[in-house]
Design a protein around this motif. Structure first.
Motif, PDB file in Angstrom:
ATOM      1  N   SER A   9      20.947 -21.574  37.137  1.00 35.52           N
ATOM      2  CA  SER A   9      20.824 -21.632  38.588  1.00 35.52           C
ATOM      3  C   SER A   9      21.392 -20.376  39.202  1.00 35.52           C
ATOM      4  CB  SER A   9      21.569 -22.855  39.123  1.00 35.52           C
ATOM      5  OG  SER A   9      22.941 -22.761  38.806  1.00 35.52           O
ATOM      6  N   PRO A  10      20.864 -19.959  40.370  1.00 40.50           N
ATOM      7  CA  PRO A  10      21.324 -18.718  40.994  1.00 40.50           C
ATOM      8  C   PRO A  10      22.823 -18.696  41.233  1.00 40.50           C
ATOM      9  CG  PRO A  10      19.329 -19.527  42.075  1.00 40.50           C
ATOM     10  CD  PRO A  10      19.746 -20.590  41.108  1.00 40.50           C
ATOM     11  N   GLU A  11      23.402 -19.891  41.503  1.00 40.57           N
ATOM     12  CA  GLU A  11      24.833 -19.932  41.787  1.00 40.57           C
ATOM     13  C   GLU A  11      25.665 -19.475  40.595  1.00 40.57           C
ATOM     14  OE1 GLU A  11      22.734 -22.371  42.266  1.00 40.57           O
ATOM     15  OE2 GLU A  11      22.673 -22.705  44.433  1.00 40.57           O
ATOM     16  N   GLN A  12      25.136 -19.639  39.355  1.00 45.58           N
ATOM     17  CA  GLN A  12      25.926 -19.345  38.178  1.00 45.58           C
ATOM     18  C   GLN A  12      25.573 -18.007  37.524  1.00 45.58           C
ATOM     19  OE1 GLN A  12      26.443 -22.440  35.377  1.00 45.58           O
ATOM     20  NE2 GLN A  12      27.118 -23.952  36.880  1.00 45.58           N
ATOM     21  N   ARG A  13      24.502 -17.367  38.005  1.00 41.00           N
ATOM     22  CA  ARG A  13      24.146 -16.087  37.426  1.00 41.00           C
ATOM     23  C   ARG A  13      25.020 -14.978  38.009  1.00 41.00           C
ATOM     24  NH1 ARG A  13      18.477 -16.957  39.028  1.00 41.00           N
ATOM     25  NH2 ARG A  13      17.524 -18.322  37.482  1.00 41.00           N
ATOM     26  N   PRO A  14      25.478 -14.009  37.179  1.00 41.34           N
ATOM     27  CA  PRO A  14      26.190 -12.857  37.728  1.00 41.34           C
ATOM     28  C   PRO A  14      25.267 -12.080  38.653  1.00 41.34           C
ATOM     29  CG  PRO A  14      26.403 -12.962  35.335  1.00 41.34           C
ATOM     30  CD  PRO A  14      25.352 -13.957  35.719  1.00 41.34           C
ATOM     31  N   ALA A  15      25.819 -11.506  39.689  1.00 38.18           N
ATOM     32  CA  ALA A  15      25.021 -10.771  40.662  1.00 38.18           C
ATOM     33  C   ALA A  15      25.355  -9.286  40.603  1.00 38.18           C
ATOM     34  CB  ALA A  15      25.284 -11.309  42.073  1.00 38.18           C
ATOM     35  N   VAL A  16      24.434  -8.469  41.118  1.00 38.81           N
ATOM     36  CA  VAL A  16      24.724  -7.049  41.283  1.00 38.81           C
ATOM     37  C   VAL A  16      25.888  -6.892  42.251  1.00 38.81           C
ATOM     38  CG1 VAL A  16      23.846  -4.878  42.226  1.00 38.81           C
ATOM     39  CG2 VAL A  16      22.382  -6.282  40.773  1.00 38.81           C
ATOM     40  N   ARG A  17      26.798  -5.975  41.912  1.00 32.07           N
ATOM     41  CA  ARG A  17      27.936  -5.707  42.791  1.00 32.07           C
ATOM     42  C   ARG A  17      27.842  -4.274  43.299  1.00 32.07           C
ATOM     43  NH1 ARG A  17      32.902  -6.965  38.998  1.00 32.07           N
ATOM     44  NH2 ARG A  17      34.098  -6.423  40.872  1.00 32.07           N
ATOM     45  N   GLY A  53      21.730   3.768  32.316  1.00 30.97           N
ATOM     46  CA  GLY A  53      21.526   4.011  33.740  1.00 30.97           C
ATOM     47  C   GLY A  53      21.614   2.769  34.598  1.00 30.97           C
ATOM     48  N   GLU A  54      22.172   1.681  34.030  1.00 34.97           N
ATOM     49  CA  GLU A  54      22.294   0.457  34.817  1.00 34.97           C
ATOM     50  C   GLU A  54      23.411   0.563  35.852  1.00 34.97           C
ATOM     51  OE1 GLU A  54      22.169  -3.255  32.581  1.00 34.97           O
ATOM     52  OE2 GLU A  54      21.508  -2.108  30.830  1.00 34.97           O
ATOM     53  N   VAL A  55      24.379   1.433  35.597  1.00 33.59           N
ATOM     54  CA  VAL A  55      25.412   1.729  36.593  1.00 33.59           C
ATOM     55  C   VAL A  55      24.939   2.932  37.393  1.00 33.59           C
ATOM     56  CG1 VAL A  55      27.798   2.443  36.971  1.00 33.59           C
ATOM     57  CG2 VAL A  55      27.243   0.841  35.124  1.00 33.59           C
ATOM     58  N   ARG A  56      24.960   2.819  38.699  1.00 30.63           N
ATOM     59  CA  ARG A  56      24.529   3.917  39.563  1.00 30.63           C
ATOM     60  C   ARG A  56      25.646   4.257  40.551  1.00 30.63           C
ATOM     61  NH1 ARG A  56      18.764   5.295  39.238  1.00 30.63           N
ATOM     62  NH2 ARG A  56      18.095   4.214  37.336  1.00 30.63           N
ATOM     63  N   VAL A  57      25.751   5.538  40.890  1.00 30.76           N
ATOM     64  CA  VAL A  57      26.644   5.976  41.951  1.00 30.76           C
ATOM     65  C   VAL A  57      25.791   6.649  43.005  1.00 30.76           C
ATOM     66  CG1 VAL A  57      28.565   7.491  42.578  1.00 30.76           C
ATOM     67  CG2 VAL A  57      28.620   6.258  40.414  1.00 30.76           C
ATOM     68  N   ASN A  58      25.837   6.112  44.218  1.00 27.71           N
ATOM     69  CA  ASN A  58      24.988   6.615  45.321  1.00 27.71           C
ATOM     70  C   ASN A  58      23.513   6.618  44.909  1.00 27.71           C
ATOM     71  OD1 ASN A  58      27.428   7.043  46.691  1.00 27.71           O
ATOM     72  ND2 ASN A  58      27.585   9.138  45.920  1.00 27.71           N
ATOM     73  N   LYS A  59      23.149   5.546  44.160  1.00 27.42           N
ATOM     74  CA  LYS A  59      21.773   5.284  43.719  1.00 27.42           C
ATOM     75  C   LYS A  59      21.297   6.239  42.629  1.00 27.42           C
ATOM     76  CE  LYS A  59      20.397   3.231  48.123  1.00 27.42           C
ATOM     77  NZ  LYS A  59      19.402   3.215  49.219  1.00 27.42           N
ATOM     78  N   GLY A  60      22.198   7.058  42.085  1.00 26.92           N
ATOM     79  CA  GLY A  60      21.802   7.988  41.035  1.00 26.92           C
ATOM     80  C   GLY A  60      22.515   7.703  39.725  1.00 26.92           C
ATOM     81  N   ARG A  61      21.918   8.133  38.622  1.00 29.24           N
ATOM     82  CA  ARG A  61      22.547   7.976  37.303  1.00 29.24           C
ATOM     83  C   ARG A  61      23.708   8.946  37.189  1.00 29.24           C
ATOM     84  NH1 ARG A  61      18.066   6.200  33.072  1.00 29.24           N
ATOM     85  NH2 ARG A  61      19.735   6.711  31.612  1.00 29.24           N
ATOM     86  N   ILE A  62      24.715   8.542  36.407  1.00 31.07           N
ATOM     87  CA  ILE A  62      25.877   9.399  36.194  1.00 31.07           C
ATOM     88  C   ILE A  62      26.316   9.294  34.727  1.00 31.07           C
ATOM     89  CG2 ILE A  62      26.967   9.740  38.450  1.00 31.07           C
ATOM     90  CD1 ILE A  62      27.690   6.703  36.287  1.00 31.07           C
ATOM     91  N   VAL A  74      29.277   2.430  44.187  1.00 26.02           N
ATOM     92  CA  VAL A  74      29.003   2.165  42.777  1.00 26.02           C
ATOM     93  C   VAL A  74      28.214   0.868  42.648  1.00 26.02           C
ATOM     94  CG1 VAL A  74      29.996   1.796  40.489  1.00 26.02           C
ATOM     95  CG2 VAL A  74      31.125   3.349  42.101  1.00 26.02           C
ATOM     96  N   ARG A  75      27.072   0.951  41.960  1.00 25.11           N
ATOM     97  CA  ARG A  75      26.305  -0.258  41.645  1.00 25.11           C
ATOM     98  C   ARG A  75      26.694  -0.724  40.259  1.00 25.11           C
ATOM     99  NH1 ARG A  75      22.203  -1.981  38.439  1.00 25.11           N
ATOM    100  NH2 ARG A  75      20.695  -3.468  39.318  1.00 25.11           N
ATOM    101  N   ILE A  76      27.222  -1.937  40.170  1.00 23.44           N
ATOM    102  CA  ILE A  76      27.592  -2.539  38.890  1.00 23.44           C
ATOM    103  C   ILE A  76      26.571  -3.630  38.593  1.00 23.44           C
ATOM    104  CG2 ILE A  76      29.375  -3.751  37.587  1.00 23.44           C
ATOM    105  CD1 ILE A  76      31.455  -2.537  39.447  1.00 23.44           C
ATOM    106  N   PRO A  77      25.854  -3.536  37.474  1.00 28.69           N
ATOM    107  CA  PRO A  77      24.778  -4.495  37.199  1.00 28.69           C
ATOM    108  C   PRO A  77      25.337  -5.884  36.895  1.00 28.69           C
ATOM    109  CG  PRO A  77      25.209  -3.168  35.264  1.00 28.69           C
ATOM    110  CD  PRO A  77      26.053  -2.587  36.366  1.00 28.69           C
ATOM    111  N   PRO A  78      24.467  -6.901  36.936  1.00 27.39           N
ATOM    112  CA  PRO A  78      24.917  -8.242  36.551  1.00 27.39           C
ATOM    113  C   PRO A  78      25.420  -8.239  35.115  1.00 27.39           C
ATOM    114  CG  PRO A  78      22.731  -8.306  37.570  1.00 27.39           C
ATOM    115  CD  PRO A  78      23.045  -6.868  37.309  1.00 27.39           C
ATOM    116  N   ILE A  79      26.625  -8.695  34.922  1.00 29.20           N
ATOM    117  CA  ILE A  79      27.203  -8.721  33.576  1.00 29.20           C
ATOM    118  C   ILE A  79      28.183  -9.875  33.512  1.00 29.20           C
ATOM    119  CG2 ILE A  79      28.993  -7.020  34.182  1.00 29.20           C
ATOM    120  CD1 ILE A  79      28.701  -5.933  31.290  1.00 29.20           C
ATOM    121  N   ARG A  80      27.971 -10.752  32.544  1.00 32.05           N
ATOM    122  CA  ARG A  80      28.811 -11.943  32.435  1.00 32.05           C
ATOM    123  C   ARG A  80      30.084 -11.596  31.678  1.00 32.05           C
ATOM    124  NH1 ARG A  80      27.388 -16.940  33.524  1.00 32.05           N
ATOM    125  NH2 ARG A  80      25.160 -16.439  33.437  1.00 32.05           N
TER     126      ARG A  80
END
Length: 325
Positions: A9-17, A53-62, A74-80
């Motif tokens: 369920s969406p409530e239990q899935r990790p979300a993008v931060r 490239g799943e982590v992005r800074v200012n929408k770019g790869r680093i 910083v975009r942190i991908p869904p990760i449990r």
């Protein structure tokens, strides 16, 4: 026939931060930032999401060595993350003892007169060190880090940063000549060398048991200690010691190399001397970080802080003085 399927369920899935970098967080590498943010996630996985490239800074790869800037997003991908067991809490008496040892505190810095017998951090069978106790006493503090270390049995002045910018500034001062460290030590025997600079190089070994041993060895790192006598007794000498480098066990090894080990030192000391000085009430290593001089990272004003000897060490000096009469 029914089958069990994982709850997605969406409530239990990790979300993008999306994390906005504050000025106090600037300067650190993205990989170290993620290791702190994603506690419980293996480092190998953190580097994998960076490479992909799943982590992005200012929408770019680093790259992993990218250093964050204030205002970065910083975009942190869904990760449990694995659930961590509950962290044990230090005894209240230990928290109160440490809080009572604080000599100075402002918005970015804490100066503590560390008691002897308290390690600066947990590990090697210790549940709590000074930094764990301090964090437990201030659960809402966003940042608390040791600026430097003292041996478990050494008492005296210790700096703790409450801001990353303060930590960086103080580390820069430590690497240069911006911090002066003065100790008080009781050395075995009667010191008759006057003011003495000890420059023997120090080499660190770790035994199979995990114990750290430091020896004077030409393969070692440069080390510089200044010894100056304050009072010389028949059995021992009370000294001012200044460190110009910060090697592991430096004072203790240099004192022993000079022929006058620190009183009460069970690792590098003289057991006959330690036994004799028990008659004067000595029950611990007589080594105390007495004075620190540095520049305050916030105000840029000079700081000169002194932590007097505790009553137990003062009583040993009184007993030695009385024995001279």
């Amino acid at each position: 026939m029914s089958t069990n399927t994982p709850d997605t369920s969406p409530e239990q899935r990790p979300a993008v931060r999306l994390v906005d970098i504050e000025p106090e967080q600037a300067g650190q590498r993205i990989d170290n930032f993620l290791i702190t943010k994603l506690k419980g996630v293996p480092k190998s996985r953190i580097y994998r999401i960076l490479r992909k490239g799943e982590v992005r800074v200012n929408k770019g790869r680093i790259k992993p060595e990218y250093r964050l800037k204030a205002g970065d997003q910083v975009r942190i991908p869904p990760i449990r993350m694995e659930e961590k067991p509950a962290v044990p809490t230090p005894p209240q008496a230990q928290i109160e003892r440490l809080e009572a040892a604080i000599l100075f505190e402002d918005k970015g810095l804490i100066i503590i007169n560390k008691p002897s017998g308290l390690a600066v951090h947990g590990g090697s069978g210790l549940s709590f060190g000074l930094i764990e106790v301090l964090r437990a006493s201030r659960p809402t503090a966003p940042y608390l880090e040791l600026v430097h270390r003292l041996d478990r049995d050494t008492s005296g002045l210790l700096l703790v940063a409450k801001k990353r910018s303060y930590l960086r500034s103080l580390h820069e001062q430590l690497r240069g000549d911006g911090v002066r460290k003065h100790y008080r030590a009781l050395l075995c025997g009667h010191w008759d060398r006057g003011k003495h600079h000890e420059n023997a190089p120090l080499y660190k070994n770790t035994l199979s048991s995990g114990e750290r041993i430091v020896r004077v060895d030409e393969r070692g790192k440069t080390a510089h200690t200044l010894f100056k006598p304050i009072s010389c007794f028949k059995a021992a000498s009370y000294m001012e010691v200044e460190l110009f480098t910060g090697r592991t066990h430096q004072i203790r090894v240099h004192a022993a190399h000079a022929g006058h080990p620190v009183a009460g030192d069970e690792k590098y000391g003289n057991q006959d001397c330690n036994r004799d000085l028990k008659r004067y009430g000595l029950k611990r290593l007589f080594l105390h970080a007495y004075r620190l001089e540095f520049t305050h990272p916030g105000s840029e004003q000079p700081m000169d802080v002194i932590a007097p000897l505790d009553n137990a060490l003062g009583a040993v000096l009184d007993a030695l003085e009385a024995g001279q009469r």
